[in-house]
Design an enzyme around this catalytic site. Sequence first.
Site, PDB file in Angstrom:
ATOM      1  N   HIS A 119      14.034  -7.757 -18.006  1.00 25.48           N
ATOM      2  CA  HIS A 119      15.122  -6.972 -17.411  1.00 25.48           C
ATOM      3  C   HIS A 119      15.931  -7.772 -16.393  1.00 25.48           C
ATOM      4  CE1 HIS A 119      12.780  -2.966 -18.304  1.00 25.48           C
ATOM      5  NE2 HIS A 119      13.018  -3.677 -19.383  1.00 25.48           N
ATOM      6  N   HIS A 157      11.370   4.050 -14.092  1.00 22.81           N
ATOM      7  CA  HIS A 157      12.741   3.564 -14.230  1.00 22.81           C
ATOM      8  C   HIS A 157      13.603   4.427 -13.319  1.00 22.81           C
ATOM      9  CE1 HIS A 157      11.816   2.039 -18.593  1.00 22.81           C
ATOM     10  NE2 HIS A 157      11.043   1.482 -17.679  1.00 22.81           N
ATOM     11  N   TYR A 190       9.430   7.561 -20.256  1.00 19.48           N
ATOM     12  CA  TYR A 190      10.785   6.986 -20.372  1.00 19.48           C
ATOM     13  C   TYR A 190      11.875   8.033 -20.209  1.00 19.48           C
ATOM     14  CZ  TYR A 190       8.643   2.863 -22.524  1.00 19.48           C
ATOM     15  OH  TYR A 190       7.911   1.749 -22.762  1.00 19.48           O
ATOM     16  N   HIS A 244      12.643  -6.856 -25.611  1.00 19.47           N
ATOM     17  CA  HIS A 244      11.542  -7.735 -25.212  1.00 19.47           C
ATOM     18  C   HIS A 244      11.146  -8.682 -26.341  1.00 19.47           C
ATOM     19  CE1 HIS A 244      10.037  -4.478 -22.138  1.00 19.47           C
ATOM     20  NE2 HIS A 244      11.330  -4.719 -22.054  1.00 19.47           N
ATOM     21  N   HIS A 293       6.245  -7.119 -14.764  1.00 15.83           N
ATOM     22  CA  HIS A 293       6.169  -6.931 -16.214  1.00 15.83           C
ATOM     23  C   HIS A 293       6.566  -8.263 -16.828  1.00 15.83           C
ATOM     24  CE1 HIS A 293       6.816  -2.258 -16.229  1.00 15.83           C
ATOM     25  NE2 HIS A 293       5.623  -2.607 -15.806  1.00 15.83           N
ATOM     26  N   ASP A 344      18.002  -5.492 -22.999  1.00 13.27           N
ATOM     27  CA  ASP A 344      16.632  -4.970 -22.897  1.00 13.27           C
ATOM     28  C   ASP A 344      15.888  -4.994 -24.230  1.00 13.27           C
ATOM     29  OD1 ASP A 344      14.288  -3.881 -22.041  1.00 13.27           O
ATOM     30  OD2 ASP A 344      15.103  -1.923 -21.494  1.00 13.27           O
ATOM     31  N   HIS A 371       2.659   3.944 -15.793  1.00 12.48           N
ATOM     32  CA  HIS A 371       4.087   4.000 -16.133  1.00 12.48           C
ATOM     33  C   HIS A 371       4.497   5.448 -16.374  1.00 12.48           C
ATOM     34  CE1 HIS A 371       7.993   3.031 -17.743  1.00 12.48           C
ATOM     35  NE2 HIS A 371       7.765   1.724 -17.713  1.00 12.48           N
ATOM     36  N   GLU A 429       4.475  -6.375 -21.876  1.00 15.25           N
ATOM     37  CA  GLU A 429       5.121  -5.326 -22.689  1.00 15.25           C
ATOM     38  C   GLU A 429       5.838  -5.991 -23.850  1.00 15.25           C
ATOM     39  OE1 GLU A 429       7.679  -3.925 -19.462  1.00 15.25           O
ATOM     40  OE2 GLU A 429       6.515  -2.078 -19.398  1.00 15.25           O
ATOM     41  N   ARG A 489       7.388   9.873 -24.202  1.00 20.47           N
ATOM     42  CA  ARG A 489       8.636  10.586 -24.490  1.00 20.47           C
ATOM     43  C   ARG A 489       8.735  11.876 -23.667  1.00 20.47           C
ATOM     44  NH1 ARG A 489      11.984   7.467 -26.059  1.00 20.47           N
ATOM     45  NH2 ARG A 489      11.002   5.685 -27.036  1.00 20.47           N
ATOM     46  N   ASP A 539      10.525  -6.751 -13.783  1.00 25.30           N
ATOM     47  CA  ASP A 539      10.381  -6.968 -15.216  1.00 25.30           C
ATOM     48  C   ASP A 539      11.194  -8.224 -15.570  1.00 25.30           C
ATOM     49  OD1 ASP A 539      11.075  -6.840 -18.063  1.00 25.30           O
ATOM     50  OD2 ASP A 539      10.170  -4.849 -18.053  1.00 25.30           O
ATOM     51  N   GLU A 590      11.311   0.038 -11.031  1.00 21.68           N
ATOM     52  CA  GLU A 590      11.369  -1.096 -11.945  1.00 21.68           C
ATOM     53  C   GLU A 590      12.773  -1.684 -11.948  1.00 21.68           C
ATOM     54  OE1 GLU A 590       9.555  -0.463 -15.751  1.00 21.68           O
ATOM     55  OE2 GLU A 590      10.394  -2.315 -16.599  1.00 21.68           O
TER      56      GLU A 590
END
Length: 264
Positions: A163, A91, A54, A210, A195, A208, A51, A240, A21, A160, A126
């Site tokens: 995605h 991202h 986000y 998963h 991914h 989105d 990664h 993921e 975060r 991904d 990504e």
Amino acid sequence: MGRTALQIGANTFAFFTRNPRGGNAKALDEDDVAELRQIMTEHGFGQLVAHAPYTMNLCSANPETVGFARRAMAGDLERLESLPGNYYNFHPGSHVKQGAERGIELICEGLNQVLVEGQATTVLLETMAGKGSEVGRSFEELARIIEGTTHNELLGVCLDTCHVSDGGYDIASDLDAVLAEFDRVIGLDRLKALHLNDSKNPCGARKDRHERIGDGHLGIDCFAAIVRDERLRKLPMVLETPNDLDGYAAEIALLRSLAGEGRS
Ligand code: FE
Ligand code: FE
Ligand code: ZN
């Protein structure tokens, strides 16, 4: 992280470079890094796929958010120099009403500021589902970011599966056609990692969400085709899916069996 990966039959993994975060990164523990490198060599790990947080948005309309994103990425890449030769996935960002044009421009500007010639980490864009104002749903947008970045020898793409399908590329029906399109627009030599996620939604849904491997709209045959594909099978593949460690161990075993491998 290395020991946990071994426990579940993995020989690569993803990790967050800091709190997903946002916020500050913990100080590096050099002994811990050395031990991880030892485990990776001993057990023949492939490249790792770090990664970015986000909340990092290189193309926000808010200059403070952009400033944080640039500082966080620069800091993460500096830390990753202790683990050379791996990947850093992020991202591309959300342009929030500024339009994709401006978004792409800001992403390139950020990358031009942050990437350092000769750095030991390849940065991966990504592929995104296209939720809201996400940049990077289409292969064309990713190609334009790559073209607009000076040191683009340091850039690659992480595909991904949830995605791209949500973004309208029908990998479940025709993986070959999607890879051909990727090759035409971006170049398959840019594809560095995957991914692996099934999707709770049909192709083109842009949601989105998963799903576990085989339980969603992509289905087990799609993943069988991926792990058997000569162009893909050597790339690091990261799960993921909504799962726990035992669940991941089972998914890894399943994917290895689909690939015709024993557990190594
Ligand atoms: Fe991601
Ligand atoms: Fe992903
Ligand atoms: Zn996702």
